[in-house]
Design an enzyme around this catalytic site. Structure first.
Site, PDB file in Angstrom:
ATOM      1  N   GLU A 167       0.817  -1.351  -0.222  1.00 26.74           N
ATOM      2  CA  GLU A 167       0.076  -0.005   0.104  1.00 26.74           C
ATOM      3  C   GLU A 167       1.105   1.214   0.011  1.00 26.74           C
ATOM      4  O   GLU A 167       0.837   2.191   0.853  1.00 26.74           O
ATOM      5  CB  GLU A 167      -1.035  -0.163   1.294  1.00 26.74           C
ATOM      6  CG  GLU A 167      -1.922  -1.194   1.250  1.00 26.74           C
ATOM      7  CD  GLU A 167      -2.696  -1.287   2.309  1.00 26.74           C
ATOM      8  OE1 GLU A 167      -2.972  -0.294   3.305  1.00 26.74           O
ATOM      9  OE2 GLU A 167      -3.915  -2.078   2.460  1.00 26.74           O
ATOM     10  N   GLU A 274      -5.899 -11.083  -0.909  1.00 26.34           N
ATOM     11  CA  GLU A 274      -6.626 -11.160   0.381  1.00 26.34           C
ATOM     12  C   GLU A 274      -8.158 -11.078  -0.067  1.00 26.34           C
ATOM     13  O   GLU A 274      -8.917 -10.292   0.608  1.00 26.34           O
ATOM     14  CB  GLU A 274      -6.192  -9.676   0.970  1.00 26.34           C
ATOM     15  CG  GLU A 274      -4.572  -9.510   1.117  1.00 26.34           C
ATOM     16  CD  GLU A 274      -4.209  -8.269   1.870  1.00 26.34           C
ATOM     17  OE1 GLU A 274      -5.447  -7.562   2.458  1.00 26.34           O
ATOM     18  OE2 GLU A 274      -3.450  -8.031   2.026  1.00 26.34           O
TER      19      GLU A 274
HETATM   20  C1  XIL Z   1      -5.815  -6.841   8.482  1.00 26.93           C
HETATM   21  C2  XIL Z   1      -5.954  -8.062   9.372  1.00 26.93           C
HETATM   22  O1  XIL Z   1      -7.022  -8.784   8.908  1.00 26.93           O
HETATM   23  C3  XIL Z   1      -6.136  -7.546  10.738  1.00 26.93           C
HETATM   24  O2  XIL Z   1      -6.361  -8.896  11.652  1.00 26.93           O
HETATM   25  C4  XIL Z   1      -5.356  -6.657  11.198  1.00 26.93           C
HETATM   26  O3  XIL Z   1      -5.679  -6.194  12.456  1.00 26.93           O
HETATM   27  C5  XIL Z   1      -5.051  -5.408  10.225  1.00 26.93           C
HETATM   28  O4  XIL Z   1      -5.000  -6.086   9.018  1.00 26.93           O
HETATM   29  N1  XIL Z   1      -5.044  -4.855   3.625  1.00 26.93           N
HETATM   30  C6  XIL Z   1      -3.830  -5.756   4.230  1.00 26.93           C
HETATM   31  C7  XIL Z   1      -4.031  -6.549   5.282  1.00 26.93           C
HETATM   32  O5  XIL Z   1      -2.920  -5.675   3.592  1.00 26.93           O
HETATM   33  O6  XIL Z   1      -2.725  -6.870   6.264  1.00 26.93           O
HETATM   34  C8  XIL Z   1      -4.959  -6.318   6.164  1.00 26.93           C
HETATM   35  O7  XIL Z   1      -5.348  -7.109   7.247  1.00 26.93           O
HETATM   36  C9  XIL Z   1      -6.539  -5.830   5.443  1.00 26.93           C
HETATM   37  C10 XIL Z   1      -6.174  -4.927   4.456  1.00 26.93           C
END
Ligand code: XIL
Length: 360
Positions: A167, A274
């Site tokens: 990001e 994700e």
């Molecule tokens: C999120 C996790 O799911 C949570 O458990 C944590 O607290 C915060 O991060 N983009 C990403 C992930 O790259 O690492 C994120 O995951 C969700 C958004």
């Protein structure tokens, strides 16, 4: 004579009484009404897919039998949901907290799964002590170098791939996000991080990971330009991760196809890193409706098919961001009821799973 005439009457009475005593037949147990949001699969994701299908997990859950069964049954790749982020691993300046990461990596390897490392450099997972680091920029640089080298080096040959930077761009404009890393390490910080990771494990596949490239054209253009620049300079970057936090409403297949095509053209590996598909983005449901479950099913199918349509050499796989609905980060993030994943809270297969299977 009178007595004789009474006999049939008495017999009838007796029969009637006997009948009365007979217990009413039990009503047939009604079959459970079938939950149309669930189904019984005849195969597993990993048996159907021609590329790895992964899931993000937490170390505390893999030890639980119910999780373990589904994870090992369905998935062939593993990502730590948060325990391989800097705020957890680099817990204080001179301490590494490897426990949860080790547990996840070892579990994955024991199951013969691919383990994907997520994420070395992310502005949302900076440990407090680092946010307030008062040393020089050169010291910050060296600290990041050793953190990346120690982390990647520890799992050399075990963690197959890493999200090195996560990001780095702003929404809408595609401007560089002005993170602590960029402020402290300079405009070329991404290249440095990839280089250090590569030196620590030359065989690991190194990814840039982001959200929004799916629908945000300026952000996507900035990402494509950064990748082209890194490639032109020989910086070791091997993949791009579309986070794919999407909803049943969109982005449309047309928009997603355009986005995937733009990144496909870089020649990099493509990871849907994700994936989750919101069923309640407008907060109009208190429970998952059948119609919405079906719309979600259709979207899961679309996404699986989209990944499958990539050239085989660029298919890095699809990773689900969590196993079952009630574990999803979306619940906290949006604060709505949500059912974004493939399994319901009781580990039952949702028809979303069927959609995914059909697309694979
Ligand atoms: C999120 C996790 O799911 C949570 O458990 C944590 O607290 C915060 O991060 N983009 C990403 C992930 O790259 O690492 C994120 O995951 C969700 C958004």
């Amino acid at each position: 004579m009178k007595k004789l005439l009474l006999l049939p009457f008495l017999a009838a009475l007796l029969i009637l009484a006997a009948c009365k005593q007979e217990p009413e037949p039990e009503p047939e147990p009604k079959p459970e009404p079938q939950d149309e949001r669930l189904y019984t699969p005849s195969a597993t994701l990993k048996s159907k897919a021609t590329f790895p299908v992964g899931v993000a997990i937490q170390s505390g859950r893999i030890a639980l039998n119910a999780y373990d069964q589904v994870i090992r049954g369905e998935f062939s790749s593993l990502t730590a949901e948060y325990e391989m982020k800097q705020n957890i691993v680099h817990s204080s300046p001179n301490t590494y907290n490897w426990g949860p990461a080790d547990a996840i990596v070892n579990y994955g390897l024991a199951q013969g799964m691919r383990v994907h490392g997520h994420a070395l450099v992310w502005h949302n997972a900076i440990p407090n002590w680092l946010s307030s680091f008062s040393g020089t920029n050169a010291e910050f640089d060296s600290l990041m170098k050793y953190y990346i080298k120690d982390f990647v080096g520890r799992y050399k040959g075990k963690v197959a791939s890493w999200d090195v930077v996560n990001e780095a761009f702003e929404d809408g404009s595609g401007a560089w996000r002005n993170t602590l890393f960029r402020q402290r390490m300079g405009a070329d910080y991404v290249a440095k991080c990839f280089q250090w990771a590569h030196e620590a494990d030359p065989d690991a596949k190194l990814f840039y990971n982001d959200y929004g490239a799916e629908y945000d054209a300026p952000k996507r253009a900035a990402i494509v330009a950064m990748i082209a620049d890194l490639q032109a300079r020989g910086v070791p970057i091997h993949g791009f991760g579309f986070q794919m936090h999407i909803s049943y409403e969109g982005p449309s297949l047309n928009t997603l196809t355009q986005a995937v095509n733009a990144l496909k053209a870089t020649g990099l590996l493509i990871h849907f890193s994700e994936l989750d598909i919101r069923a309640n983005p407008d907060n109009d449901l208190a429970d998952l409706s059948v119609a919405r479950a079906q719309a979600q099913e259709a979207k899961y199918k679309e996404i699986a098919a989209l990944h499958k349509s990539l050239p085989a050499a660029q298919q890095f796989g699809i990773t689900l961001w969590g196993l079952k609905d009630d574990d999803s980060w979306l619940l906290n993030f949006w604060g709505n009821p949500e059912w974004a994943l493939l399994f319901d809270r009781n580990f039952k297969h949702k028809i979303a799973h069927r959609g995914m299977m059909e697309g694979l």
